[in-house]
Design a protein around this motif. Structure first.
Motif, mmCIF file in Angstrom:
data_model
loop_
_atom_site.group_PDB
_atom_site.id
_atom_site.type_symbol
_atom_site.label_atom_id
_atom_site.label_comp_id
_atom_site.label_asym_id
_atom_site.label_seq_id
_atom_site.Cartn_x
_atom_site.Cartn_y
_atom_site.Cartn_z
ATOM 1 N N ALA A 182 -4.463 -4.417 -1.197
ATOM 2 C CA ALA A 182 -3.458 -4.704 -0.179
ATOM 3 C C ALA A 182 -3.839 -4.093 1.167
ATOM 4 O O ALA A 182 -3.619 -4.679 2.228
ATOM 5 C CB ALA A 182 -2.098 -4.180 -0.628
ATOM 6 N N ALA A 183 -4.450 -2.901 1.129
ATOM 7 C CA ALA A 183 -4.901 -2.253 2.366
ATOM 8 C C ALA A 183 -5.988 -3.087 3.038
ATOM 9 O O ALA A 183 -6.021 -3.210 4.275
ATOM 10 C CB ALA A 183 -5.401 -0.846 2.072
ATOM 11 N N LEU A 184 -6.886 -3.673 2.253
ATOM 12 C CA LEU A 184 -7.934 -4.520 2.816
ATOM 13 C C LEU A 184 -7.347 -5.761 3.473
ATOM 14 O O LEU A 184 -7.831 -6.205 4.526
ATOM 15 C CB LEU A 184 -8.926 -4.923 1.719
ATOM 16 C CG LEU A 184 -9.746 -3.780 1.104
ATOM 17 C CD1 LEU A 184 -10.617 -4.303 -0.033
ATOM 18 C CD2 LEU A 184 -10.606 -3.109 2.176
ATOM 19 N N VAL A 185 -6.292 -6.314 2.884
ATOM 20 C CA VAL A 185 -5.606 -7.454 3.498
ATOM 21 C C VAL A 185 -5.016 -7.044 4.850
ATOM 22 O O VAL A 185 -5.099 -7.785 5.837
ATOM 23 C CB VAL A 185 -4.501 -7.983 2.567
ATOM 24 C CG1 VAL A 185 -3.680 -9.068 3.270
ATOM 25 C CG2 VAL A 185 -5.103 -8.547 1.280
ATOM 26 N N GLY A 186 -4.433 -5.859 4.885
ATOM 27 C CA GLY A 186 -3.873 -5.368 6.140
ATOM 28 C C GLY A 186 -4.933 -5.154 7.204
ATOM 29 O O GLY A 186 -4.705 -5.417 8.393
#
Length: 483
Positions: free
Chosen positions: A438-442
């Motif tokens: 999810a952090a990579l998506v952000g």
């Protein structure tokens, strides 16, 4: 001779504008730390309790364009007081011992107040000297975001001491004070203005936005009733398309869509939209991670109150970033500051993705996020208002806040979907690796915001002026609003 009231207005106008913006943001976000408590108190599911936050966001997104248009006319003061009165009544409904449905009605009333942020900017631009108004507008923009975390710790403490009604009592108290401050210190709009509210356009936009935010909030609909979700998405697209066409052809649209085509305005709104998605993803990830019990194999199992304290660095550093930005805008063009702020937020994502084994690392990531968000929010109005006449300040900024609200909702939904996809069958909590994903998506979202800001900077002259002069993009005369 000036009356005592007239003499006190210049001194108290800025604090009143900032306080109202802070209150409406803090009160609307009160639902977030109380979701679990609401579910147990009212004996409803967590999904139903989630609507105490979603419905406030929906009400704010739907009311913002209408309030923005009313704020461009002669009855801005009445509009502000009336909206705050609705927020006070809504707050009272959340405190009274009424069924769950009335709690949702009350939360919707509180959420309507989110549309006042753009009006606070309009008041500042009309009644303050240029340099002071620019600093005040930046500060209003900042507190409207850091206010999201301002009420969390106190709401959590009140919940643990007196239950959910006591926490919502905080909302009633501060909205009442905000109403009194606005009644006492906010002046009338300048004479000679008029604003026509496009009723059909308002209904089309409200319907389209409602469906968009509903689909973003109801993640289970996509997994259990995909056909219904697709139909609703198509209806939302049609409503928004019809609204766009009528807005471009109408003489007095709810939002001046032709002005939104200006590179500065379009670029700023794109940056705000994807930036808001990224900001809310990280805010959601950190708060959920902090409250995850140790039994999941990670997390810190923090109580509602202590988890709220995790947001204190976000608010404090956001305020610092916002205060440092106006002086920097005198030396650095606003789009470059937007890009730099987005890069800082990326740094917060990187910290969270690579180091979250102890609470100090989590607080550091939240601090970096807060500083980046504060700076980003303070720089945003300067990009838009540079090509916007005073009479259209509220309307122009209201659309920017619509893009932010929709971005927040999508950010929350995207973060939830990624975490849900990373949850094994039969388990309640997602795998730790899902947070990294999810952090990579952000990071991708903030990278897009950075690129949009840099492209916007290239479209401006070396002196930092818009590529198209404001006079050619807008007619700054007051009569424009009355067309």
């Amino acid at each position: 001779m000036s009356t005592p009231r007239e003499q006190s207005e210049p001194r108290m106008l800025v604090p009143s504008l900032v306080f109202v913006a802070l209150v409406v943001a803090a009160v609307a976000s009160l639902g977030a730390p109380l979701i679990t408590t609401v579910a147990t108190t009212f004996h409803v599911s967590l999904n139903s309790a989630q609507w105490t936050l979603t419905i406030a966001l929906l009400a704010g997104a739907l009311s913002t364009p209408i309030l923005g248009r009313l704020g461009a006319g002669p009855h801005r003061r009445v509009t502000i007081l009336g909206t705050l009165a609705v927020a006070v009544v809504g707050s009272a409904l959340t405190v009274l011992p009424l069924p769950f449905a009335w709690l949702l009605v009350g939360r919707a009333g509180q959420g309507i107040g989110l549309g006042l942020t753009a009006l606070m900017m309009g008041v500042a631009r009309d009644h303050l000297p240029e340099e002071r108004s620019a600093a005040t507008i930046s500060l209003v923009s900042v507190v409207s975001i850091i206010g999201v975390g301002a009420g969390y710790p106190l709401a959590g403490l009140l919940t643990e001491v007196g239950g959910v009604r006591a926490a919502y009592g905080l909302g009633l108290f501060v909205t009442t004070i905000a109403f009194l401050a606005a009644w006492r210190f906010i002046p009338e709009a300048p004479a000679g203005r008029s604003a026509h509210v496009d009723t059909v356009g308002a209904l089309l936009l409200a319907g389209g936005l409602f469906l968009v935010l509903y689909l973003a909030g109801e993640r289970s609909l996509w997994s259990h009733d995909l056909g219904v979700a697709v139909v609703l998405a198509v209806v939302a697209a049609v409503l928004l398309a019809v609204w766009t066409v009528t807005g471009l052809r109408g003489k007095a649209p709810l939002i001046d869509l032709k002005a939104l085509r200006h590179p500065a305005v379009a670029g700023a709104n794109l940056a705000m939209f994807v930036g808001a998605i990224g900001m809310y993803i990280l805010l959601t990830l950190i708060t959920r991670y902090a409250q995850t019990p140790h039994s999941a194999g990670y997390g810190f199992g923090l109580t509602t109150f202590v988890a709220g304290l995790v947001l204190v660095p976000f608010s404090v550093l956001g305020f610092v970033g916002g205060k440092l930005t106006p002086p920097m805008l005198k030396r650095i063009d606003a789009p470059f500051l937007l890009a730099g702020s987005a890069v800082i937020i990326v740094g917060g994502f990187v910290l969270f993705a690579t180091a979250r084994s102890n609470l100090v690392e989590l607080l550091l990531a939240m601090s970096v996020l807060g500083f980046g968000v504060g700076s980003f929010s303070a720089a945003m109005p300067g990009v838009i208002l540079a090509v916007t006449p005073k009479s259209e300040t509220s309307s122009a900024m209201s659309f920017n806040y619509i893009t932010r609200s929709v971005g927040y909702s999508l950010g929350s939904a995207v973060g939830g979907l990624v975490l849900s996809a990373g949850t094994d069958t039969g388990r309640i909590f997602p795998n730790d690796s899902a947070y990294t994903t999810a952090a990579l998506v952000g990071i991708v979202a903030m990278a897009i915001a950075t690129i949009a800001s840099l492209v916007l900077a290239r479209k401006r002259s070396p002196q930092g002026e818009p590529a198209v002069a404001p006079a050619t993009a807008h007619d700054p005369s007051p009569s424009r609003s009355s067309q």
